[in-house]
Design an enzyme around this catalytic site. Structure first.
Site, PDB file in Angstrom:
ATOM      1  N   LYS A  70      51.282  33.266  -7.985  1.00 39.61           N
ATOM      2  CA  LYS A  70      50.569  32.175  -7.317  1.00 39.61           C
ATOM      3  C   LYS A  70      51.444  30.924  -7.267  1.00 39.61           C
ATOM      4  O   LYS A  70      52.330  30.763  -8.104  1.00 39.61           O
ATOM      5  CB  LYS A  70      49.291  31.833  -8.104  1.00 39.61           C
ATOM      6  N   ARG A 108      39.742  43.387  -8.767  1.00 38.74           N
ATOM      7  CA  ARG A 108      39.134  44.632  -8.293  1.00 38.74           C
ATOM      8  C   ARG A 108      39.719  45.839  -9.017  1.00 38.74           C
ATOM      9  O   ARG A 108      39.052  46.862  -9.180  1.00 38.74           O
ATOM     10  CB  ARG A 108      39.272  44.733  -6.768  1.00 38.74           C
TER      11      ARG A 108
HETATM   12  N1  BES Z   1      41.225  35.021  -9.523  1.00 38.50           N
HETATM   13  C1  BES Z   1      41.571  35.026  -8.152  1.00 38.50           C
HETATM   14  C2  BES Z   1      40.484  34.444  -7.241  1.00 38.50           C
HETATM   15  C3  BES Z   1      40.134  33.003  -7.433  1.00 38.50           C
HETATM   16  C4  BES Z   1      40.652  32.051  -6.566  1.00 38.50           C
HETATM   17  C5  BES Z   1      39.258  32.603  -8.407  1.00 38.50           C
HETATM   18  C6  BES Z   1      40.305  30.742  -6.703  1.00 38.50           C
HETATM   19  C7  BES Z   1      38.908  31.268  -8.542  1.00 38.50           C
HETATM   20  C8  BES Z   1      39.426  30.341  -7.689  1.00 38.50           C
HETATM   21  C9  BES Z   1      41.844  36.450  -7.703  1.00 38.50           C
HETATM   22  O1  BES Z   1      42.364  37.294  -8.653  1.00 38.50           O
HETATM   23  C10 BES Z   1      42.842  36.368  -6.590  1.00 38.50           C
HETATM   24  O2  BES Z   1      43.946  35.979  -6.854  1.00 38.50           O
HETATM   25  N2  BES Z   1      42.434  36.729  -5.396  1.00 38.50           N
HETATM   26  C11 BES Z   1      43.295  36.691  -4.266  1.00 38.50           C
HETATM   27  C12 BES Z   1      43.134  37.975  -3.484  1.00 38.50           C
HETATM   28  C13 BES Z   1      44.171  38.177  -2.414  1.00 38.50           C
HETATM   29  C14 BES Z   1      45.525  38.421  -3.070  1.00 38.50           C
HETATM   30  C15 BES Z   1      43.783  39.354  -1.579  1.00 38.50           C
HETATM   31  C16 BES Z   1      42.899  35.485  -3.413  1.00 38.50           C
HETATM   32  O3  BES Z   1      41.715  35.158  -3.343  1.00 38.50           O
HETATM   33  O4  BES Z   1      43.783  34.840  -2.875  1.00 38.50           O
HETATM   34 MN    MN Z   2      44.474  37.175  -8.732  1.00 42.35          MN
END
Ligand code: BES
Ligand code: MN
Ligand code: ZN
Length: 483
Positions: free
Chosen positions: A264, A338
């Site tokens: 990230k 997931r």
């Molecule tokens: N933990 C994150 C989602 C999240 C984002 C929680 C903001 C709280 C606040 C999750 O694991 C994630 O990174 N999701 C990705 C999925 C994508 C890679 C398909 C996302 O939402 O960007």
């Molecule tokens: Mn994630």
């Protein structure tokens, strides 16, 4: 905080502050004289969450009266009462007071309102500052709240509200811990403490047992971290079950989500310490369930991992075999929630759970769709979805049903494996839910995406900044109303 019920009259109550409800458009006869000029100037309108603190009101033994607006007559819901109580507590705490009383008179003197007020007062009193050692400028908690009401069944209503409020605060204590302290094994320890204190059984699966069982999807996420993973399984068995159902409450427990190799951006990454908030909510809910003793079996499952990059980390392109036997192509290591949930879902079914509810801070996309107001609800079963939405409504945890059309599944087609873990950039919350649906199969299942609602970036009048405990109240209400 001590929470007490008094069946005496509010006027005789000796307290630092007495919270009195003022409905919009009317004037309280018992305050009319003392506060005539405040009413006349329009400073007291009775609007929802309007507070006016006055000293030495004749006719009341209380040192102060906090005139608290309810909004228009008949409009205050139980969820609104919880907010009102929480906001009043936070207001008085800010003034340095240590005890208070709240009068629920007339139409407000019901079990539902008493329960809501107790719950809201307890959650409003919580602060996220346990690691602040210089505490001079911090508000000190209110030590005691007395709720004044009359009627039958109010003692048990008060106790229910206190139990759910305290459980929410336990969940928030866990969720607010920083990720260096709250590792997956530490999360398991928090669950053990809740189990020991409340008579729940607990089983914590370590890496070896998960390997033996074949939880390849969960273990793949854990590979990059020096912190070992844990699958936390907390169980409640009723003395006598009046239902053949066995509910599973599954909560995402990523103690820190860097994204892994699909790392990230640095900006805001610290917020990913709350990627275990739904897991904490499941643990807190089990504390409330153990104390409230419903007549249905409940098992909470919290897959706990840290998602890290590194030389041992899983790569984009890896193909893992999940506990279900299905192979998964990991195209983005940041779609890790997931991957851990699919194995927890399969394991819940193997344990005999008949109905599944999973909650997760799963996608940024749900926050794009619904903002920080409502959580997204996905389900393969109309009856369970309706029960869940009703439970969330009374809990004051707003949610919204989202779609699961088969067309979303097309985005998850993989050439090399049975399914891939991401779709396109469109409908990200729906494709994530579609992924989980594959593993729920025919078992009635609800998935709740709380990525937008598990954490407050700014304090509300009734709740501190930080973890909200959502969807703990919905978990508890679903279980307590189960038939
Ligand atoms: N933990 C994150 C989602 C999240 C984002 C929680 C903001 C709280 C606040 C999750 O694991 C994630 O990174 N999701 C990705 C999925 C994508 C890679 C398909 C996302 O939402 O960007
Ligand atoms: Mn994630
Ligand atoms: Zn995550």
């Amino acid at each position: 905080m001590e929470v007490k019920l008094a069946l005496t009259s509010a006027t005789a109550l000796d307290t630092e502050a007495l919270i009195l409800l003022e409905t919009e458009g009317s004037v309280r006869p018992d305050l009319q004289k003392a506060l005539a000029s405040s009413y006349a100037s329009g400073e007291i309108k009775g609007k929802f969450l309007e507070f006016t603190l006055v000293h030495g009101v004749p006719g009341f033994k209380a040192t102060r009266i906090l005139v608290s607006g309810t909004g228009q007559p008949g409009k205050l819901t139980e969820a609104g009462m919880a907010k009102l109580a929480g906001a009043a507590i936070r207001f008085l705490k800010g003034k340095g007071l240590r005890n208070a009383a709240m009068a629920l008179e007339g139409d407000f003197s019901t079990a539902g309102f008493v329960e809501a007020a107790a719950r809201g007062a307890v959650t409003g009193n919580w602060e996220p500052d346990y690691l602040r050692t210089v505490r001079e400028d911090l508000p000190r908690p209110i030590e005691k709240i007395t709720i004044v009401a009359s009627g039958t069944g109010l003692e048990s209503a008060l106790e229910r509200g206190q139990i759910v409020g305290e459980a929410a605060n336990v969940a928030r204590d866990i969720a607010v811990e920083p990720p260096n302290l709250l590792t997956p094994l530490a999360l398991a320890d928090r669950a053990r403490a809740v189990a020991a204190a409340n008579g729940l059984t607990i089983d914590v699966l370590d890496r070896d047992r998960m390997q033996q069982l074949g939880m390849g999807a969960l273990l793949g996420v854990a590979m990059g971290s020096a912190q070992p993973p844990a699958l936390i399984v907390l169980s409640y068995k009723p003395a006598t079950a009046t239902s053949g159902s066995h509910l599973a409450l599954i909560g995402k427990g990523v103690t820190f989500d860097t994204g892994g190799i699909s790392i990230k951006p640095a900006d805001g990454m610290e917020k990913m310490k709350y990627d275990m908030a739904a897991g904490a909510a499941a643990i807190g809910a089990m504390q409330a369930i153990a104390r409230l003793k419903p007549s249905v079996a409940v098992t909470a499952l919290i897959p706990a991992v840290e998602n890290m990059p590194g030389s041992r980390a899983q790569r984009p392109g890896d193909i893992v075999t999940s506990l279900s036997g299905k192979t998964v192509e990991v195209l983005n290591t940041d779609a890790e929630g997931r991957l851990i949930l699919c194995d927890a879902i399969t394991y819940a079914k193997q344990l005999g759970c008949t109905h599944l509810v999973d909650a997760a801070t799963l996608t940024g996309a749900i926050a794009v769709a619904l903002g920080q107001v409502r959580a997204g609800v996905f389900s393969n079963d109309e009856e369970l979805a309706a029960k869940w939405l009703a439970a969330s409504e009374t809990a004051g945890e707003p949610m919204w049903r989202m779609p699961l059309d088969e067309e979303y599944r097309e985005q998850l087609k993989s050439v090399y494996a049975d399914i891939q873990n991401i779709g396109t950039r469109w409908g990200g919350a729906c494709t994530a839910a579609m992924f989980l649906k594959e593993f729920a199969g025919d078992t009635p299942w609800v998935h709740v995406d709380v990525a937008g609602t598990a954490w407050l970036d700014e304090a509300k009048a009734w709740l501190a900044k930080g973890p909200t405990a959502v969807p703990l109240g919905s978990f508890v209400n679903l279980v307590m109303t189960w038939k």
